[in-house]
Design an enzyme around this catalytic site. Structure first.
Site, PDB file in Angstrom:
ATOM      1  N   VAL A  82       0.911   4.251   1.549  1.00  0.00           N
ATOM      2  CA  VAL A  82       1.308   4.855   2.827  1.00  0.00           C
ATOM      3  C   VAL A  82       2.286   3.939   3.565  1.00  0.00           C
ATOM      4  O   VAL A  82       3.299   4.391   4.098  1.00  0.00           O
ATOM      5  CB  VAL A  82       0.083   5.185   3.706  1.00  0.00           C
ATOM      6  CG1 VAL A  82       0.518   5.745   5.061  1.00  0.00           C
ATOM      7  CG2 VAL A  82      -0.829   6.179   3.003  1.00  0.00           C
ATOM      8  N   CYS A  83       2.007   2.648   3.575  1.00  0.00           N
ATOM      9  CA  CYS A  83       2.904   1.688   4.244  1.00  0.00           C
ATOM     10  C   CYS A  83       4.277   1.703   3.588  1.00  0.00           C
ATOM     11  O   CYS A  83       5.303   1.701   4.272  1.00  0.00           O
ATOM     12  CB  CYS A  83       2.313   0.286   4.209  1.00  0.00           C
ATOM     13  SG  CYS A  83       0.763   0.126   5.108  1.00  0.00           S
ATOM     14  N   GLY A  84       4.290   1.729   2.269  1.00  0.00           N
ATOM     15  CA  GLY A  84       5.560   1.758   1.549  1.00  0.00           C
ATOM     16  C   GLY A  84       6.383   2.981   1.895  1.00  0.00           C
ATOM     17  O   GLY A  84       7.593   2.883   2.145  1.00  0.00           O
ATOM     18  N   SER A 119       0.861  -1.187   0.000  1.00  0.00           N
ATOM     19  CA  SER A 119       0.000   0.000   0.000  1.00  0.00           C
ATOM     20  C   SER A 119       0.902   1.243   0.000  1.00  0.00           C
ATOM     21  O   SER A 119       2.003   1.216   0.559  1.00  0.00           O
ATOM     22  CB  SER A 119      -0.937   0.005   1.211  1.00  0.00           C
ATOM     23  OG  SER A 119      -0.221   0.275   2.386  1.00  0.00           O
ATOM     24  N   LEU A 127       7.662   2.743   5.691  1.00  0.00           N
ATOM     25  CA  LEU A 127       8.784   1.819   5.867  1.00  0.00           C
ATOM     26  C   LEU A 127      10.042   2.315   5.160  1.00  0.00           C
ATOM     27  O   LEU A 127      11.156   2.099   5.640  1.00  0.00           O
ATOM     28  CB  LEU A 127       8.395   0.420   5.403  1.00  0.00           C
ATOM     29  CG  LEU A 127       7.291  -0.248   6.239  1.00  0.00           C
ATOM     30  CD1 LEU A 127       6.882  -1.570   5.619  1.00  0.00           C
ATOM     31  CD2 LEU A 127       7.704  -0.433   7.684  1.00  0.00           C
TER      32      LEU A 127
END
Length: 154
Positions: free
Chosen positions: A45-47, A43, A50
């Site tokens: 935002v997650c990418g 996703s 991280l």
């Protein structure tokens, strides 16, 4: 279900990092740990979240900290995701029983079947020193993490 609060002993877990290896929280005793619960690999935002933590890995190391990402995705998804994005942090699979560790930390989104976007800073003695739950669609950044780690060091 409320997230675990600072001052609480961080619950032990042992989660897969690869198909044949597991990582336990207790392996990090004596070192600060940043647990990054995130909803899903791949996703946007997650990418981005991280990637930021991966870029800051040197800063975390200076503060005696290891960053560990945890989501309900399987290990093969984590392996492909980390390789594709060139992350320098461990991704652990809370896949089966689904979300068990997220539930233990009070950050499982039952209605969606994923974890909240949540951060826990755990000191070398295994005590939660700081926690934060962000809106699922917002990258919480690193300022709160770095401040909590600096406070542990002082």
């Amino acid at each position: 279900m409320a997230p675990l609060k600072p001052g609480t002993q961080a619950p032990e877990f042992k989660l897969p990092s690869t198909p044949d290896q597991k990582v336990a929280l207790s392996e990090f005793r004596g070192k600060n740990v940043v647990l990054v619960f995130y909803p899903a690999d791949w996703s946007p935002v997650c990418g981005d979240q991280l990637a930021l933590y991966s870029e800051l890995s040197g800063e975390f190391e200076k503060l005696n900290a290891t960053v560990v990402g945890i989501s309900v995705d399987g290990v093969w998804s984590h392996i492909a995701f980390a390789k594709d994005r060139k992350y320098r942090l461990s991704l652990l699979s809370d896949f089966e029983p689904k979300g068990e560790t997220a539930r233990t930390y009070g950050v499982y989104r039952e209605r969606d079947g994923v974890s909240e976007r949540a951060l826990f800073v755990i000191d070398g003695d295994g005590i939660i020193r700081w926690s934060y739950v962000s809106h699922v669609g917002i990258n919480p950044g690193a300022d709160g993490i770095l401040k909590a780690l600096e406070e542990i060091q002082s």
